[in-house]
Write an enzyme that holds these catalytic residues in place. Structure first.
Site, PDB file in Angstrom:
ATOM      1  N   GLU A 145       0.838  -1.207   0.000  1.00 43.60           N
ATOM      2  CA  GLU A 145       0.000   0.000   0.000  1.00 43.60           C
ATOM      3  C   GLU A 145       0.873   1.257   0.000  1.00 43.60           C
ATOM      4  O   GLU A 145       1.716   1.424   0.884  1.00 43.60           O
ATOM      5  CB  GLU A 145      -0.894   0.028   1.251  1.00 43.60           C
ATOM      6  CG  GLU A 145      -1.761   1.285   1.315  1.00 43.60           C
ATOM      7  CD  GLU A 145      -2.450   1.483   2.668  1.00 43.60           C
ATOM      8  OE1 GLU A 145      -1.938   0.984   3.691  1.00 43.60           O
ATOM      9  OE2 GLU A 145      -3.486   2.168   2.697  1.00 43.60           O
ATOM     10  N   GLU A 199     -11.712   3.525   5.855  1.00 43.02           N
ATOM     11  CA  GLU A 199     -10.591   3.872   6.739  1.00 43.02           C
ATOM     12  C   GLU A 199     -10.540   5.386   6.900  1.00 43.02           C
ATOM     13  O   GLU A 199      -9.728   6.059   6.272  1.00 43.02           O
ATOM     14  CB  GLU A 199      -9.281   3.322   6.142  1.00 43.02           C
ATOM     15  CG  GLU A 199      -8.151   3.362   7.139  1.00 43.02           C
ATOM     16  CD  GLU A 199      -6.838   2.841   6.570  1.00 43.02           C
ATOM     17  OE1 GLU A 199      -6.074   2.229   7.313  1.00 43.02           O
ATOM     18  OE2 GLU A 199      -6.576   3.063   5.369  1.00 43.02           O
TER      19      GLU A 199
HETATM   20  O1  LIG Z   1      -2.645   4.261   6.967  1.00 45.30           O
HETATM   21  C1  LIG Z   1      -3.221   3.543   6.154  1.00 45.30           C
HETATM   22  O2  LIG Z   1      -3.767   4.009   5.157  1.00 45.30           O
HETATM   23  C2  LIG Z   1      -3.300   2.098   6.334  1.00 45.30           C
HETATM   24  O3  LIG Z   1      -3.948   1.449   5.573  1.00 45.30           O
HETATM   25  C3  LIG Z   1      -2.650   1.445   7.463  1.00 45.30           C
HETATM   26  O4  LIG Z   1      -2.628   0.071   7.251  1.00 45.30           O
HETATM   27  C4  LIG Z   1      -1.287   1.865   7.806  1.00 45.30           C
HETATM   28  O5  LIG Z   1      -1.259   1.889   9.168  1.00 45.30           O
HETATM   29 MG    MG Z   2      -4.903   2.632   4.082  1.00 46.59          MG
END
Ligand SMILES: O=C(O)C(=O)[C@@H](O)CO
Ligand code: MG
Length: 271
Positions: A153, A252
């Site tokens: 990522e 997220e």
């Molecule tokens: O910060 C992000 O975006 C994430 O996906 C986490 O996994 C990293 O801490």
């Molecule tokens: Mg992330």
């Protein structure tokens, strides 16, 4: 909400961690993700998942540490993964093996392998990173009972200054160079928008490769709900459908008020 997963590190943050599973299930989620399961025994987390009827869709490798105590302290010490850090061979291997154990116990099919933050003492090294990813992918593939896909990522430098892996192009080039079927891409549209400025174009660039096997979403800038800010979230969700993206989309973000109150953007999709 079959393909949207609640990130329990970000959502329901006003509740104790253990209570977030039931809260996510009450809001209709079927899947959850969180970066760090390592503060709890795996069987306790498995019980929470089972009681709430949830799937674990993603965990991360530890932020650092070469033993259990080190893993628990790593995030507070500013570590953000070890994969590219030359001096962290032991911690990297320990972290991958621990993550694979947790993934099996939680029936989790994906692990995000954190790359690390470059420092003056350890600037990070691409060859080391590629070599370790290849080693980890072999480990992930070799468990015939629970094979796992490892994900890369890209994370933006406003939220995580100095993070080694910060562009989609870097992740894609590494995946092509290693060419391992247990390595894939995690595209976080928030980071994409912050770094490259055009998450939709980035998705369209990399979607045909089928290497994107996990998505995360948040509004940009601000990292609140996707409909707060400039992220073209509706176009992105349509584009995922058009590409028949089969994976999960992890929520997220930091809700502006409460998680449940901020789910209006998702409810309007009538899933
Ligand atoms: O910060 C992000 O975006 C994430 O996906 C986490 O996994 C990293 O801490
Ligand atoms: Mg992330």
């Amino acid at each position: 909400m079959s393909r949207f997963a609640a990130n329990l590190g970000f959502l329901y943050a006003h509740k104790p961690f253990e209570a977030r599973f039931a809260a996510a299930a009450e809001d209709g989620f079927k899947g959850v993700e969180y970066a760090s399961p390592y503060e709890w025994p795996a069987h306790v987390l498995a019980q929470h998942l089972q009681e709430a009827g949830l799937q674990q869709v993603l965990i991360n490798t530890p932020a650092g540490g070469a033993d259990a105590a080190g893993v628990r302290q790593a995030w507070a010490q500013g570590l953000r993964g070890t994969a590219c850090l030359v001096g962290q061979e032991k911690a990297f291997r320990y972290g991958v093996e621990l993550a694979l154990e947790y993934a099996q116990a939680l029936a989790c099919p994906r692990i995000h392998v954190m790359a690390g933050v470059a420092t003056a003492a350890d600037a990070g090294d691409r060859r080391t990173w590629l070599h370790r990813l290849a080693w980890a992918a072999e480990k992930a593939a070799s468990n015939s009972q629970h094979p796992v896909t490892l994900l890369l990522e890209a994370i933006n430098h406003v939220d995580m200054p100095g993070y080694w892996l910060h562009t989609q192009a870097q992740a894609f080039a590494a995946l092509q160079e290693i060419g391992h079927p247990h390595l894939a891409m995690q595209m976080d549209f928030y980071h994409c928008q912050m770094t490259e400025g055009d998450a939709l174009a980035q998705w369209q660039r990399y979607a045909p490769s089928r290497l994107v096997q996990h998505i995360q979403i948040a509004g940009a800038p601000g990292r609140h709900e996707p409909d707060v800010g400039q992220l073209p979230w509706q176009e992105l969700l349509v584009a995922l459908d058009e590409a028949a993206y089969p994976g999960w989309v992890g929520l997220e973000y930091h809700p502006q008020t409460t998680t449940t109150a901020g789910l209006g953007w998702l409810k309007q999709l009538h899933l």
